[in-house]
Design an enzyme around this catalytic site. Structure first.
Site, PDB file in Angstrom:
ATOM      1  N   GLN A  51      -7.870  -3.803   2.245  1.00 37.53           N
ATOM      2  CA  GLN A  51      -7.774  -2.648   1.597  1.00 37.53           C
ATOM      3  C   GLN A  51      -9.139  -2.107   1.210  1.00 37.53           C
ATOM      4  O   GLN A  51      -9.139  -0.907   0.725  1.00 37.53           O
ATOM      5  CB  GLN A  51      -6.732  -2.468   0.480  1.00 37.53           C
ATOM      6  CG  GLN A  51      -5.302  -2.602   1.023  1.00 37.53           C
ATOM      7  CD  GLN A  51      -4.262  -2.494  -0.084  1.00 37.53           C
ATOM      8  OE1 GLN A  51      -3.952  -3.660  -0.816  1.00 37.53           O
ATOM      9  NE2 GLN A  51      -3.716  -1.282  -0.481  1.00 37.53           N
ATOM     10  N   CYS A  94       2.035   1.747  -2.261  1.00 40.57           N
ATOM     11  CA  CYS A  94       0.540   1.098  -1.656  1.00 40.57           C
ATOM     12  C   CYS A  94      -0.519   2.053  -2.165  1.00 40.57           C
ATOM     13  O   CYS A  94      -0.413   3.238  -1.685  1.00 40.57           O
ATOM     14  CB  CYS A  94       0.739   0.849  -0.121  1.00 40.57           C
ATOM     15  SG  CYS A  94      -0.601   0.155   0.352  1.00 40.57           S
ATOM     16  N   GLU A 137       1.604  -7.869  -0.561  1.00 38.29           N
ATOM     17  CA  GLU A 137       0.098  -8.217  -0.380  1.00 38.29           C
ATOM     18  C   GLU A 137       0.026  -9.223   0.877  1.00 38.29           C
ATOM     19  O   GLU A 137      -1.003  -8.770   1.686  1.00 38.29           O
ATOM     20  CB  GLU A 137      -0.387  -8.821  -1.516  1.00 38.29           C
ATOM     21  CG  GLU A 137      -0.294  -7.658  -2.594  1.00 38.29           C
ATOM     22  CD  GLU A 137      -0.961  -6.381  -2.392  1.00 38.29           C
ATOM     23  OE1 GLU A 137      -1.704  -6.063  -1.567  1.00 38.29           O
ATOM     24  OE2 GLU A 137      -0.305  -5.264  -3.034  1.00 38.29           O
TER      25      GLU A 137
HETATM   26 NI    NI Z   1      -0.279  -2.299  -0.100  1.00 38.07          NI
END
Ligand code: NI
Length: 168
Positions: A51, A94, A137
């Site tokens: 991410q 998220c 995750e």
């Molecule tokens: Ni996420």
């Protein structure tokens, strides 16, 4: 520590499968610290390295109550040992898909194994929010997102919306 930019939908980076961390060195621990700072600032309760654009099997979590003492966790190369048979439904968000929430049913408990900052293998039994967050995750490490739990129609609507935002 430094706050890092968070990769958002529809960036294809989010679909990459992350590779195992091979060495726990100063650079990796700095990345974990920066990820924690980024997560707390967002604010969020979990963040995977992908991410922030790093395709490595590393994630950070803190599921402690907002007013409680922080309990930052750095989880390297996690593996599921056993999933429980009961399920738990939770409305997940998220940081890579802002303002979208998806009700997801997952195993309510699990045992997982990971390498810690100390380089040692830890095995943890998790339930509640930790169980949900770890599974969320870990999905990121395999390129899986919460919108994958939606029907194709609803998923397409979300993706189209984010493509439009990305185009400005
Ligand atoms: Ni996420």
């Amino acid at each position: 520590m430094a706050k890092l930019p968070i990769v958002t939908l529809p960036d294809p980076v989010l679909r990459q499968v992350s590779k195992p961390v091979e060495r726990i060195d100063a650079a990796l621990l700095k990345l974990a610290d920066d990820m924690l700072e980024t997560m707390y600032a967002a604010p969020g309760i979990g963040l995977a390295a992908i991410q922030v654009g790093v395709p490595r099997r590393l994630l950070v979590l803190d599921v402690a109550d907002k007013d409680a003492t922080p309990q930052p966790l750095t989880i390297i190369n996690p593996e599921i040992v056993k999933l429980g048979s009961e399920t738990r439904s939770y409305e997940e968000g998220c940081l890579s898909i802002p303002e979208v929430h998806v009700e997801i049913e997952r195993p309510a408990t699990l045992a997982f194994r990971y390498t810690g900052r100390d380089g040692k293998i830890h095995e943890v039994s998790a339930d509640g929010l930790l169980a949900t967050a770890v599974q969320h995750e870990m999905d990121h490490l395999d390129g899986k997102l919460i919108i994958d739990f939606l029907s194709r129609l609803r998923r397409d609507i979300v993706v189209r919306k984010f493509k439009k935002i990305a185009r400005g």
